[in-house]
Enzyme design. Structure first.
Site, PDB file in Angstrom:
ATOM      1  N   SER A 183       1.418   3.428  -2.122  1.00 57.03           N
ATOM      2  CA  SER A 183       0.921   4.644  -2.768  1.00 57.03           C
ATOM      3  C   SER A 183      -0.252   5.230  -1.982  1.00 57.03           C
ATOM      4  CB  SER A 183       0.465   4.334  -4.196  1.00 57.03           C
ATOM      5  OG  SER A 183      -0.640   3.451  -4.161  1.00 57.03           O
ATOM      6  N   GLY A 220       0.850  -1.201   0.000  1.00 59.83           N
ATOM      7  CA  GLY A 220       0.000   0.000   0.000  1.00 59.83           C
ATOM      8  C   GLY A 220       0.876   1.239   0.000  1.00 59.83           C
ATOM      9  N   VAL A 266      -1.379  -7.882  -4.925  1.00 56.59           N
ATOM     10  CA  VAL A 266      -1.149  -8.745  -3.750  1.00 56.59           C
ATOM     11  C   VAL A 266      -1.771 -10.132  -3.891  1.00 56.59           C
ATOM     12  CG1 VAL A 266      -0.842  -6.869  -2.107  1.00 56.59           C
ATOM     13  CG2 VAL A 266      -3.131  -7.783  -2.499  1.00 56.59           C
ATOM     14  N   ASP A 294      -2.135   0.011  17.321  1.00 55.22           N
ATOM     15  CA  ASP A 294      -3.213   0.887  17.754  1.00 55.22           C
ATOM     16  C   ASP A 294      -2.504   2.195  18.030  1.00 55.22           C
ATOM     17  OD1 ASP A 294      -5.005   2.441  19.304  1.00 55.22           O
ATOM     18  OD2 ASP A 294      -6.169   0.630  19.648  1.00 55.22           O
ATOM     19  N   HIS A 295      -2.668   3.152  17.121  1.00 54.12           N
ATOM     20  CA  HIS A 295      -1.777   4.314  17.227  1.00 54.12           C
ATOM     21  C   HIS A 295      -2.005   5.126  18.505  1.00 54.12           C
ATOM     22  CE1 HIS A 295      -5.177   6.378  15.315  1.00 54.12           C
ATOM     23  NE2 HIS A 295      -4.696   7.469  15.853  1.00 54.12           N
ATOM     24  N   HIS A 337      -9.263   1.814  20.303  1.00 52.69           N
ATOM     25  CA  HIS A 337      -8.622   2.902  21.053  1.00 52.69           C
ATOM     26  C   HIS A 337      -9.150   3.022  22.488  1.00 52.69           C
ATOM     27  CE1 HIS A 337      -7.193   3.674  17.132  1.00 52.69           C
ATOM     28  NE2 HIS A 337      -8.229   4.356  16.697  1.00 52.69           N
TER      29      HIS A 337
END
Ligand code: NAD
Length: 497
Positions: A15, A13, A87, A178-179, A241
């Protein structure tokens, strides 16, 4: 300054939006700070037939906000290679493997590889299978898979995906992002809890009345409607989150501050969450949708009027809930959570609300504690970062009235200027093999099971969702949720606090 970490990044991914907005700037930060030097290379893969030169231009554009000189940027971008790749096509993995081996030698990468899944989740399983079947994993270096959300859309699909991944990767090679766990103030929770005798001693149901977590967004669904319609706030924000924030706030003290021990404690915690019956779900969880609202004389579209949203959509853009934890530390303490789009302000805030003293000796009726504000520890996650402790003092002057005062600490801008952004931090942790701030499959499994029960009740209920005004903090039902226990939301930007 730092050791020169050696690795090949293969970004599936390359791009895409995530790669351009988050991953390339994060990698550049690691480069300019000296974590990545000479021994790294990046292969970006995507469907489009780009040349390396064109890819370099794309990566360069992603660095527009950096003041670094052109030569530094060019040296960094020189480590990037593009591979047009479908892919689902096994043959493409052979080409990818050949390029990976060549770069491994050229940059002396010791066969260390990070596979980053930055594309549609429906391909995660396929990619992992092909990485295994086409033998891209190396024998001598490390092989780590970083995987984006969403990890499944319910327990069954998450389990199936996990089974696919674990055909090729072991659990300790999988880094589920999990940012929120990469945010400075979320990582700070463990420092506050386990680094202060003052707080660790009162972090339980003897002293804490309730805990409140708010993840508020001011934007609407924007161009993500297609995805959001299949997700909704419960899956998009709560399952991952909010659950992770609950985990950090409520887990028991880990034996050591290691991935294994932290993930074990969070898993134990999630398993201790009280399961609700369908009737309890209706009582303790609220969903709603933002409604068409006139703001300063201008009509703002409600969720159902947004492009690519069904006019009768039942997708929730707001969730509030009361989560109870059945363990010795927390039984009886509600964790009130809420998240939503088009709310009054973009802000993430945590409030730990302490119990009041037993008697109010300053009142005529000592049992009347209504004039006494609860002590509150607030953790400001974003946009401000810091914490404050609101405690009662004496109103200056004659008489003896109590008044809440705030001891506040905000990190200043200068201090935060070079503080790593979530993706930068997490990519470095993955490079170092530290999974502490990533989620274990067991955590996810428990959190999906809790969410699935809510989803099932909601999906069976055809009652139209309550609406809420754009710029509010959600529907009245979210306020009522707390009122039953006499509590109220501490964070209320509509009141200018
Ligand atoms: P995107 O649609 O912008 O990018 C998708 C990428 O996949 C493109 O590079 C595209 O060329 C490639 N692709 C699609 N089909 C392909 C195929 N058959 N073969 C090869 N390549 C193919 O998506 P995005 O917004 O970058 O999101 C990627 C992932 O990150 C998703 O899992 C998303 O949920 C997650 N995520 C994104 C963000 C964000 O801010 N964009 C935030 C959190 C999580």
């Amino acid at each position: 300054m730092h050791t020169d970490l050696a690795a090949l990044f293969i970004i599936f991914g390359g791009s895409g939006d995530l790669a351009q907005r988050k991953l390339y700037p994060a990698l550049f930060n690691l480069y300019r700070k000296g974590y990545l030097k000479e021994h790294f290379a990046v292969i970006g893969t995507a469907r489009r037939p780009w040349t390396d030169d064109h890819y370099h231009e794309i990566v360069m554009t992603a660095l527009d906000n950096f003041d670094e000189d052109q030569a530094t940027k060019e040296a960094f971008v020189g480590h990037f290679y593009y591979q047009s790749h479908d892919v689902t096509d096994a043959k493409h993995y052979e080409t990818l493997k050949a390029l990976a081996s060549q770069l491994d030698e050229q940059y002396e990468l010791h066969q260390n590889r990070i596979y980053y899944m930055a594309m549609s989740p429906r391909f995660f399983g396929t990619i992992a299978s092909h990485l295994g079947s086409e033998a891209l994993l190396t024998a001598d270096g490390f092989n780590r898979l970083i995987i984006e959300k969403p990890f499944g859309r319910d327990y069954e699909s998450a389990k199936a995906l996990n089974q696919e991944l674990t055909q090729t990767f072991d659990e300790d090679q999988i880094y589920r992002i999990d940012h929120y766990l990469g945010k400075e103030m979320i990582q700070n929770i463990v420092a506050l809890r386990f680094g202060n005798g003052l707080l660790s001693g009162v972090w339980n149901n003897q002293f804490i009345d309730n805990v409140q977590i708010t993840l508020a967004e001011s934007v609407g669904v924007e161009e993500r409607a297609g995805y959001y319609e299949t997700s909704g706030a419960l899956r998009d924000m709560f399952q991952n989150h909010i659950m992770q924030v609950i985990g950090m706030l409520a887990m028991e003290v880990p034996v050591n501050f290691t991935a294994e021990d932290v993930q074990r404690e969070k898993t134990r915690l999630f398993r201790s969450i009280q399961p609700y019956s369908p009737a309890e779900i209706k009582q303790n969880f609220v969903r709603a949708q933002y409604a068409e609202t006139s703001v300063d004389g201008e009509n703002k579209p409600g969720y159902q009027q947004e492009t690519n949203v069904a006019p009768d959509s039942q997708t929730e853009t707001f969730v509030a809930g009361k989560v109870m934890i059945d363990n010795e530390r927390w039984c009886g303490v509600p964790f009130y959570v809420r998240t939503g789009k088009r709310l009054a302000r973009k802000e993430t805030q945590i409030n730990i609300v302490f119990k009041k003293t037993g008697v109010n000796i300053f009142a005529d009726d000592k049992s009347d504690r209504s004039a006494m504000a609860p002590d509150v520890l607030t953790i400001y996650v974003e946009p401000e970062q810091g914490f404050s402790l609101t405690i009662n003092g004496k109103e200056v002057g004659q008489g003896f009235a109590l008044k809440p005062d705030q001891l506040a600490y905000q990190y200043d801008e200068q201090m935060l200027a070079d503080s790593p952004e979530a993706y930068e931090r997490l990519i470095l942790e993955a490079l170092n093999g530290d999974g502490t701030n990533f989620t274990h499959w067991h955590e996810l499994a428990a959190s999906w099971q809790f969410v699935d029960a809510i989803r099932e009740v909601w999906d069976a209920d055809q009652t139209p969702l309550p609406g809420y005004s754009i710029g509010s903090m959600g529907p009245k039902e979210a306020t009522d949720l707390l009122a039953t226990t006499g509590a109220e939301w501490i964070f209320d930007p509509t009141q200018n606090n």
